[in-house]
Write a protein that holds these residues in place. Structure first.
Motif, short mmCIF file in Angstrom:
data_model
loop_
_atom_site.label_atom_id
_atom_site.label_comp_id
_atom_site.label_asym_id
_atom_site.label_seq_id
_atom_site.Cartn_x
_atom_site.Cartn_y
_atom_site.Cartn_z
N ARG A 3 -7.82 39.37 14.69
CA ARG A 3 -7.46 39.57 12.98
C ARG A 3 -8.10 40.28 12.60
NH1 ARG A 3 -7.72 33.85 10.22
NH2 ARG A 3 -10.08 34.93 10.18
N TYR A 4 -7.08 40.68 11.37
CA TYR A 4 -7.39 41.70 10.83
C TYR A 4 -7.87 41.73 9.08
CZ TYR A 4 -9.14 45.69 14.48
OH TYR A 4 -10.04 46.22 15.07
N LEU A 6 -6.68 43.58 6.30
CA LEU A 6 -5.97 44.27 5.33
C LEU A 6 -5.50 44.68 4.10
CD1 LEU A 6 -2.86 44.81 8.30
CD2 LEU A 6 -4.99 45.39 8.63
N LYS A 7 -5.32 45.78 3.44
CA LYS A 7 -5.46 46.44 2.31
C LYS A 7 -4.54 46.98 2.24
CE LYS A 7 -7.60 46.40 -2.51
NZ LYS A 7 -8.99 46.73 -2.66
N GLU A 15 -3.58 39.08 5.86
CA GLU A 15 -4.29 38.94 6.96
C GLU A 15 -2.91 39.67 8.32
OE1 GLU A 15 -5.74 35.68 7.60
OE2 GLU A 15 -8.05 36.56 6.34
N ALA A 21 -7.93 45.61 18.81
CA ALA A 21 -8.51 46.18 18.16
C ALA A 21 -7.57 48.42 18.82
CB ALA A 21 -9.74 46.76 17.79
N PHE A 24 -4.15 48.20 17.22
CA PHE A 24 -4.41 48.08 16.11
C PHE A 24 -4.17 49.72 15.45
CE2 PHE A 24 -6.38 49.62 12.07
CZ PHE A 24 -5.82 49.44 10.99
N ASP A 25 -5.54 50.79 16.23
CA ASP A 25 -5.52 51.95 15.80
C ASP A 25 -3.99 52.77 16.34
OD1 ASP A 25 -8.19 51.57 14.96
OD2 ASP A 25 -8.92 51.95 17.08
N GLU A 28 -1.91 51.70 13.51
CA GLU A 28 -1.77 52.82 12.86
C GLU A 28 -1.81 54.96 12.41
OE1 GLU A 28 -5.54 53.13 9.53
OE2 GLU A 28 -6.52 53.26 11.46
N LYS A 44 -5.30 49.92 4.93
CA LYS A 44 -6.05 50.05 5.94
C LYS A 44 -7.37 49.08 6.14
CE LYS A 44 -5.83 54.36 5.83
NZ LYS A 44 -5.22 55.58 6.66
N LYS A 45 -7.72 48.73 6.70
CA LYS A 45 -8.40 47.53 7.94
C LYS A 45 -9.55 47.28 6.37
CE LYS A 45 -9.43 48.70 12.55
NZ LYS A 45 -10.81 48.47 13.44
N SER A 46 -9.56 45.85 5.37
CA SER A 46 -10.26 46.11 4.25
C SER A 46 -11.77 44.69 5.03
CB SER A 46 -9.76 44.48 3.70
OG SER A 46 -10.52 43.74 2.74
#
Length: 142
Positions: A3-4, A6-7, A15, A21, A24-25, A28, A44-46
């Motif tokens: 779980r990330y 995000l912003k 979230e 991981a 996600f990359d 992105e 982006k990740k926050s």
């Protein structure tokens, strides 16, 4: 699963869960992330603190996630409407149809459907541009 927090470039914080991981990359880099509130693709990740449970609290049930504010529920409903109006539901055939389009053996079209974790992981690892939706399809194919 990871779980990330995000912003987006508009300042909305939310979230989302990802298979890993690296998943996600991949999403992105491919530009397949979007804000759950406003839909912009600059996400982006926050900074996020891990959830740590003290020994004395081990037996306590975890607190449920806070209810989503009403103003954030509408973008998801709007996303559902847009997906259902502009894409074809392919049910459990999603992974194969997405792969066929990616490989050029089927014409490209907007589709949505269902895939198990293994199928989704394989699609992402193979560079097939897919993204999980924040809702379950209303319709089911036989």
């Amino acid at each position: 699963m990871i779980r990330y927090a995000l912003k987006c470039s508009e300042g909305h914080v939310f979230e989302s869960w990802f298979q890993s991981a690296s998943a996600f990359d991949v999403l992105e880099k491919a530009g397949h992330l979007s804000c759950a509130v406003c839909g912009v693709s600059d996400v982006k990740k926050s900074l996020m603190a891990p959830q740590v449970v003290a020994d004395k609290d081990k037996d306590k049930a975890p607190e449920p996630l806070a209810a989503e504010p009403a103003d954030q529920a509408d973008p998801i409903a709007e996303m559902r409407r847009a997906v259902e109006e502009n894409a074809t539901y392919v049910g459990g055939k999603f992974a194969q149809k997405a792969r066929d389009m990616h490989e050029g053996s089927a014409p490209e079209e907007s589709i949505y459907g269902e895939a198990n974790a293994q199928e989704a992981r394989a699609l992402i690892e193979d560079g097939v541009p897919v993204v999980p939706l924040p809702f379950k399809p209303k319709q089911k194919l036989q």
